[in-house]
Design an enzyme around this catalytic site. Structure first.
Site, PDB file in Angstrom:
ATOM      1  N   GLU A  35      -2.199   4.854 -20.081  1.00  0.00           N
ATOM      2  CA  GLU A  35      -1.398   4.712 -21.299  1.00  0.00           C
ATOM      3  C   GLU A  35      -1.233   3.235 -21.636  1.00  0.00           C
ATOM      4  O   GLU A  35      -0.952   2.409 -20.765  1.00  0.00           O
ATOM      5  CB  GLU A  35      -0.035   5.374 -21.123  1.00  0.00           C
ATOM      6  CG  GLU A  35       1.029   5.008 -22.147  1.00  0.00           C
ATOM      7  CD  GLU A  35       0.621   5.286 -23.592  1.00  0.00           C
ATOM      8  OE1 GLU A  35       1.046   4.517 -24.466  1.00  0.00           O
ATOM      9  OE2 GLU A  35      -0.111   6.251 -23.843  1.00  0.00           O
ATOM     10  N   TRP A  64       2.418   1.222 -32.363  1.00  0.00           N
ATOM     11  CA  TRP A  64       1.289   0.358 -32.659  1.00  0.00           C
ATOM     12  C   TRP A  64       1.518  -0.302 -34.024  1.00  0.00           C
ATOM     13  O   TRP A  64       2.114   0.304 -34.916  1.00  0.00           O
ATOM     14  CB  TRP A  64      -0.009   1.155 -32.706  1.00  0.00           C
ATOM     15  CG  TRP A  64      -0.461   1.660 -31.367  1.00  0.00           C
ATOM     16  CD1 TRP A  64      -0.130   2.846 -30.777  1.00  0.00           C
ATOM     17  CD2 TRP A  64      -1.321   0.977 -30.455  1.00  0.00           C
ATOM     18  NE1 TRP A  64      -0.731   2.953 -29.558  1.00  0.00           N
ATOM     19  CE2 TRP A  64      -1.473   1.827 -29.317  1.00  0.00           C
ATOM     20  CE3 TRP A  64      -1.988  -0.242 -30.472  1.00  0.00           C
ATOM     21  CZ2 TRP A  64      -2.269   1.476 -28.226  1.00  0.00           C
ATOM     22  CZ3 TRP A  64      -2.775  -0.596 -29.386  1.00  0.00           C
ATOM     23  CH2 TRP A  64      -2.908   0.253 -28.278  1.00  0.00           C
ATOM     24  N   HIS A 497       1.685  12.854 -39.221  1.00  0.00           N
ATOM     25  CA  HIS A 497       0.913  13.993 -38.745  1.00  0.00           C
ATOM     26  C   HIS A 497      -0.581  13.725 -38.950  1.00  0.00           C
ATOM     27  O   HIS A 497      -1.300  14.507 -39.562  1.00  0.00           O
ATOM     28  CB  HIS A 497       1.344  15.267 -39.471  1.00  0.00           C
ATOM     29  CG  HIS A 497       2.792  15.579 -39.308  1.00  0.00           C
ATOM     30  ND1 HIS A 497       3.487  16.443 -40.137  1.00  0.00           N
ATOM     31  CD2 HIS A 497       3.709  15.143 -38.401  1.00  0.00           C
ATOM     32  CE1 HIS A 497       4.752  16.513 -39.752  1.00  0.00           C
ATOM     33  NE2 HIS A 497       4.906  15.733 -38.703  1.00  0.00           N
ATOM     34  N   ALA A 531      -4.785  15.450 -31.843  1.00  0.00           N
ATOM     35  CA  ALA A 531      -4.738  15.972 -33.216  1.00  0.00           C
ATOM     36  C   ALA A 531      -5.995  15.672 -34.007  1.00  0.00           C
ATOM     37  O   ALA A 531      -6.245  16.316 -35.034  1.00  0.00           O
ATOM     38  CB  ALA A 531      -3.518  15.414 -33.946  1.00  0.00           C
ATOM     39  N   THR A 542       3.086  18.479 -36.195  1.00  0.00           N
ATOM     40  CA  THR A 542       1.912  18.589 -35.332  1.00  0.00           C
ATOM     41  C   THR A 542       2.206  18.497 -33.843  1.00  0.00           C
ATOM     42  O   THR A 542       1.307  18.728 -33.027  1.00  0.00           O
ATOM     43  CB  THR A 542       0.890  17.500 -35.705  1.00  0.00           C
ATOM     44  OG1 THR A 542       1.545  16.221 -35.738  1.00  0.00           O
ATOM     45  CG2 THR A 542       0.264  17.791 -37.060  1.00  0.00           C
ATOM     46  N   ASN A 543       3.429  18.181 -33.430  1.00  0.00           N
ATOM     47  CA  ASN A 543       3.684  17.999 -32.008  1.00  0.00           C
ATOM     48  C   ASN A 543       3.413  19.276 -31.207  1.00  0.00           C
ATOM     49  O   ASN A 543       2.735  19.249 -30.167  1.00  0.00           O
ATOM     50  CB  ASN A 543       5.130  17.553 -31.783  1.00  0.00           C
ATOM     51  CG  ASN A 543       5.402  17.188 -30.339  1.00  0.00           C
ATOM     52  OD1 ASN A 543       4.791  16.284 -29.794  1.00  0.00           O
ATOM     53  ND2 ASN A 543       6.322  17.897 -29.707  1.00  0.00           N
TER      54      ASN A 543
END
Length: 572
Positions: A35, A64, A497, A531, A542-543
């Site tokens: 990560e 980010w 998303h 995704a 979308t989680n």
């Protein structure tokens, strides 16, 4: 060449934490989870991530520094995008709404070539990952790692109760379980976690017991820089940890970097459209035109109104959204429940936001498609451009405009109108963004302003009006078609998303990037599980679908069958 693993997972976001848990469960598998952001160790989860209200949403340390264009590079400005950089990814910073989408979404995936991803196929994984605290039966799980709950109607804030009363009077049905009843209506939103904390994938899947596994190595604060190849096979990855470059060898590498970073990473590795790669000065390693194409997101607009004192959540629960309208427009080719109307009275952490109601039309089944692409001639480290093209299909602009009329009818209703001031189409959000950073100074000044909003007549409407600008009142926008069209095009916004830019499909589909097992077409040793593989974005946040994708791909990698017998489609 460095340490060797059976599986290297690049990205510790929503999907990566699931994969690390499931892939390392067989003790024979040696696993690396890499990560780029900070870790969130059990017992030391930062307070803003742990909180059931998404305080971490606005913390720049967990994001980010990405920008993107709501339309195209030449027709809209570059604005900041939400893309998490922390263990747990989006599940550690976002609003924790847990919608599955609809059965038609996944049946559509299978029809587009993602065989094995129909509703019948994915339902067992939705069941496996969840511990639904409110519902049980064939459509729900009761012992999964992710708790899911809903706020009871009696606990809703005033604006949600008023919208519920409007729905009841106008014949809009109440949907108690939006993850099992997929009809139009006014529903209680499912939320991740119990009332006391967030249920990120890092918290739920990387527990203390999982982290003790000797075959699982978790490496945080290390940014993947490049894939390592042996001919046409990916055999590992290099990552930057401070000033050091680390190399890892893996029998299989799984990209779970997220809906934007995965296609960006692949483009820079030479995967993509040959013309685009050559124009950016990137040697072509794999000609696959679908890398970066098919980008989708849910488009939205924002309407604000000052909350009158009786509507303010004086002792608010730790939540930001309770309810949502879901409806079908009937436009050709977009299917059912293609739109939503979100509303709430606590859009951000500070006291000023607690004095504003917010309303948003959301395109749940977008017809428009965008792209992630390399900028031509951008040098040794080529820059990526994100263009959502949210209004590329005229049906999307029409649906957003019509959604504003629905909001106007709701706000003018006898149930809601006594609670709010003059509604305004938000177009000057920089005026409100000054308070977004969570600091003691901002908390003090926001509380002072909020107190004035409560006691000074008309001040709330003036403050909200400043976010809309001249002529920004919703009634004025809706009375002038030209002004309405200008507002929609200038203010349409993607939510977080990001989906579809490495879509799943058959090898014969030139725009498909991975096969139905997540394997990248044309190269061995490399999969994608996030995704970006979605052929279409589901009709929901979308989680939860990303958790499902990671659960299913982990089974496919390990050669396991579905956890339970899939239900007959007519019973599901």
């Amino acid at each position: 060449m460095g340490e060797s693993f059976d599986y290297i997972i690049v990205g510790g976001g929503t999907a990566g934490c699931v994969l690390a848990n499931r892939q390392s469960a067989p003790s024979r598998n040696r696993e690396l989870l890499n990560e780029a952001g900070k870790d969130t160790h059990p017992g030391r989860v930062p307070a803003d991530i742990h909180d059931p209200y998404p305080l971490s949403y606005g913390n720049p340390r967990y994001r980010w520094a990405l920008t993107g264009h709501a339309l195209t590079e030449h027709t809209s400005p570059a604005n900041p995008l939400l893309h998490a950089r922390v263990m747990g990814g989006g599940s550690s910073i976002m609003g924790m709404i847990m919608l599955r989408g609809t059965p038609g979404d996944y049946d559509g995936w299978a029809q587009q070539g993602a065989l094995g991803w129909s509703w019948r196929d994915v339902l067992p994984y939705f069941r496996r990952l969840e511990h639904d605290l409110d519902f049980d039966g064939e459509l729900h799980g009761s012992d999964g790692p992710t708790e899911i709950r809903r706020h009871r109607p009696e606990d809703w804030p005033p604006i949600a109760k008023a919208a519920g009363a409007y729905a009841a009077r106008t014949g809009i049905p109440f949907v108690a379980d939006m993850n099992a009843d997929f009809s139009d209506g006014y529903g209680a939103l499912p939320i991740a976690g119990p009332a006391t904390r967030r249920a990120s994938s890092a918290i739920s899947y990387l527990t203390g017991e999982v982290r003790k596994r000797p075959n699982l190595r978790i490496l945080a604060d290390a940014t993947a820089s490049e894939l390592i190849f042996d001919g046409a096979k990916v055999v590992g990855v290099r990552a930057r940890l401070g000033a050091e470059i680390l190399s890892f060898r893996g029998a299989e590498t799984i990209l779970a970097m997220g809906g934007l970073l995965t296609p960006m990473f692949l483009l820079k590795q030479g995967f993509g459209d040959p013309g685009q790669l050559s124009a950016a000065g990137v040697p072509v390693r794999l000609a696959r035109r679908g890398v970066g194409a098919n980008l989708q997101n849910h488009a939205t607009l924002l309407v604000l109104a000052h909350l009158r004192p009786p509507a303010v959540q004086r002792r608010p629960a730790r939540n930001h959204n309770n309810t949502m309208f879901r409806y079908t427009t009937g436009l050709d080719g977009v299917g059912s429940v293609d739109m939503a109307l979100a509303l709430g009275s606590r859009a951000s952490w500070h006291a000023i936001a607690g004095r504003m109601a917010h309303f948003s039309p959301l395109i749940m089944a977008p017809a428009s498609r965008g792209q992630v692409r390399l900028r031509p001639g951008s040098g040794a480290d080529p820059a990526c451009v994100v263009e959502y093209n949210l209004l590329g299909d005229p049906r999307d602009e029409a649906r957003l405009s019509e959604g504003l009329f629905r909001i106007a009818r709701l706000l003018a209703s006898p149930e809601v109108s006594p609670l709010v001031g003059v509604p305004v189409g938000a177009s000057r959000l920089a005026n409100a963004a000054r308070f977004s950073l969570r600091t003691p100074y901002n908390a003090i000044r926001a509380q002072a302003i909020a107190t004035l909003l409560d006691i000074v007549p008309g001040l709330g409407d003036r403050v909200v009006g400043s976010i809309g600008g001249p002529g920004g009142a919703l009634a004025d926008l809706l009375s002038d078609p030209a002004r309405l069209a200008e507002f929609v095009r200038a203010n349409v916004t993607p939510v977080a998303h990001h989906s579809g830019a490495c879509k799943m499909g058959s090898a014969e589909d030139p725009m498909a990037v991975v096969d139905p097992q997540g394997r990248v077409h044309g190269v061995s040793g490399l999969r994608i599980a996030d995704a970006s593989v979605m052929p279409t974005v589901p009709r929901g946040n979308t989680n939860l679908p990303v958790l499902m994708i990671a659960e299913r791909i982990s089974d496919l990698i390990l050669g396991r069958s579905a956890p339970v017998q899939a239900l007959d489609a007519q019973n599901a």
